[in-house]
Design an enzyme around this catalytic site. Structure first.
Site, PDB file in Angstrom:
ATOM      1  N   HIS A  60     114.149  20.522 166.288  1.00 34.35           N
ATOM      2  CA  HIS A  60     114.655  19.842 164.972  1.00 34.35           C
ATOM      3  C   HIS A  60     114.565  18.276 165.319  1.00 34.35           C
ATOM      4  CE1 HIS A  60     117.298  18.719 161.886  1.00 34.35           C
ATOM      5  NE2 HIS A  60     117.299  19.851 161.160  1.00 34.35           N
TER       6      HIS A  60
ATOM      7  N   ASP B 125     120.791  23.063 172.102  1.00 32.54           N
ATOM      8  CA  ASP B 125     121.058  23.087 170.480  1.00 32.54           C
ATOM      9  C   ASP B 125     121.235  24.371 170.064  1.00 32.54           C
ATOM     10  OD1 ASP B 125     121.066  22.752 167.695  1.00 32.54           O
ATOM     11  OD2 ASP B 125     119.363  21.595 167.476  1.00 32.54           O
TER      12      ASP B 125
ATOM     13  N   GLN C 215     121.212  27.413 165.405  1.00 38.96           N
ATOM     14  CA  GLN C 215     121.168  28.607 165.011  1.00 38.96           C
ATOM     15  C   GLN C 215     121.520  29.811 166.230  1.00 38.96           C
ATOM     16  OE1 GLN C 215     119.839  29.121 162.047  1.00 38.96           O
ATOM     17  NE2 GLN C 215     119.533  27.061 161.753  1.00 38.96           N
TER      18      GLN C 215
ATOM     19  N   LYS D  35     127.058  26.648 159.294  1.00 40.00           N
ATOM     20  CA  LYS D  35     125.967  27.566 159.367  1.00 40.00           C
ATOM     21  C   LYS D  35     126.507  28.858 160.096  1.00 40.00           C
ATOM     22  CE  LYS D  35     122.293  24.007 160.922  1.00 40.00           C
ATOM     23  NZ  LYS D  35     121.698  24.158 159.498  1.00 40.00           N
TER      24      LYS D  35
ATOM     25  N   CYS E 179     112.701  19.873 158.500  1.00 37.79           N
ATOM     26  CA  CYS E 179     112.975  18.685 159.714  1.00 37.79           C
ATOM     27  C   CYS E 179     112.631  19.023 160.969  1.00 37.79           C
ATOM     28  CB  CYS E 179     114.874  18.925 159.827  1.00 37.79           C
ATOM     29  SG  CYS E 179     115.704  17.947 158.514  1.00 37.79           S
TER      30      CYS E 179
END
Length: 406
Positions: A123, A200, A203, A226, A364
């Site tokens: 991202h 990261d 998700q 999220k 993104c």
């Protein structure tokens, strides 16, 4: 499918509405998830009862707010199995967490000629901060390439690592393609050369059970919104060793121990990285989201979401002139696809008229789109409140789009 979605969906008030006269189908969960009523109630209750600034007050409301805020930190700690609550840094979101690591770690450990490694699936939030700190420090940014199936080329990673590699920053699950990266294997490869790894997990936290000690990652970051919590709150987990060595990212109140006009000394962890008044209500709301997920059980959610994703893959694969991106890669909760000779934006706009929310564009992740020589994709991303019937509606809407463009 063991989850009772009829009951679960009643917990999410935003799902109970019509868009253009049709029952909402919400397939934009990778961008942000809907919020259960318990989260909404938690935020309202805070502002209605114990609203006060934390950590610095001796009065009753301040003490109650502080206790609730710090209990939320402990809930997050236990949920990801961090060793200590002070390894949990409260931020504004995953993007803020990454910027914290890039700036603070980079300021301390990056020098001219050093190297940072990211992947082609990142991202923008895990690209641009590293670009900027590398430019500032005259360091190099290296990129792990993709295999044909859009998985990461780990052989190439091994060849990218040199004596000048200072950190590897990768996503757990690609937000753009849904590809699940072998983060544990990457961490093990990096640690053979004593290189720290930042994951990261924006998700990853949503679609898998996270145990940071088992992963042995040095940093792991994610957002509340999220994960069915409020917007404006994120988490950075960092190993105590690194957090103690890194300088503060931002300065002001709360992150200091003492201030004179000649010299400032900094607070202990985690407060060294938490300047100013935090978003107390939404941190407490995030705790409510975590407890809600725990009440359903993540194992059940993971099984259901994988079954749902598999069903969507099967149904979409039946549609002619529809290409699923990274079709054969391991995936979780996200399907990116394109329709032949139809721009994703046009398709998404028409699909919306059928009450179905999907995301279109480069998500993104412009570099990976450029690598595939496409402008973007249509992305359907799933949550445990979605159903097979909703996927069938998406299939029908896609067929209608194709007929319109003839």
């Amino acid at each position: 499918m063991s989850l009772n979605t009829d009951i679960i969906r009643k917990d999410f008030p935003a799902l109970n509405q019509e868009i253009y006269g049709k029952q909402l189908v919400y397939f934009d969960n990778a961008a942000t998830a809907q919020k259960p009523q318990v989260v909404i109630n938690s935020i309202s209750n805070y502002y209605s009862t114990i609203n006060s600034n934390v950590h610095r007050g001796v009065h009753h409301l301040s003490q109650q707010a502080t206790e609730a805020f710090e209990e939320s930190r402990k809930t997050i700690q236990h949920y990801i199995n961090a060793a200590h609550s002070y390894e949990i840094i409260i931020t504004k979101g995953a993007t803020d967490s990454i910027n914290l690591v890039a700036n603070s770690f980079g300021k301390k450990f990056l020098n001219e000629g050093d190297e940072v490694i990211i992947s082609a699936l990142e991202h923008h939030a895990n690209i641009v901060p590293w670009q900027m700190i590398c430019e500032e420090k005259k360091a190099s940014l290296k990129v792990i390439p993709l295999n044909q199936d859009k998985t990461l080329d780990l052989d190439a990673l091994k060849s990218l690592i040199t004596k000048n590699t200072r950190i590897i920053a990768i996503n757990h699950i690609s937000n753009a393609l849904g590809v699940v990266n072998p983060v544990k294997e990457i961490i093990d490869i990096a640690h053979e050369d004593k290189i720290p790894v930042m994951v990261d997990g924006a998700q990853g936290i949503v679609h898998s059970k996270i145990d940071v000690q088992e992963l042995d990652c040095d940093f792991y970051c994610f957002s509340s919104h999220k994960f069915y919590g409020p917007m404006g709150v994120g988490v950075l987990y960092g190993k105590e060793k690194w957090l103690n060595e890194m300088p503060p990212y931002q300065t002001g109140g709360e992150m200091i121990k003492s201030v004179t006009f000649e010299k400032t000394t900094f607070n202990e962890l985690p407060f060294k990285f938490e300047t100013g008044t935090p978003n107390v209500a939404d941190v407490i709301g995030f705790e409510a989201a975590i407890k809600y997920i725990q009440s359903i059980e993540m194992d059940e959610i993971m099984v259901y979401e994988q079954e749902l994703t598999d069903y969507a893959m099967t149904q979409l694969s039946k549609i002619k002139n529809l290409e699923i991106i990274a079709k054969n890669a391991p995936r979780a909760g996200v399907i990116s696809f394109n329709l032949k000779n139809i721009h994703p934006y046009d398709a998404g706009t028409i699909i919306d008229k059928y009450g179905i929310a999907v995301r279109t564009g480069n998500h993104c992740a412009q570099p990976v789109m450029d690598m595939m020589n496409i402008q973007g994709t249509i992305r359907a991303s799933f949550a445990f409140y979605n159903t097979r019937e909703e996927i069938d509606r998406l299939s029908e809407a896609i067929l209608t789009v194709q007929k319109m463009f003839g």
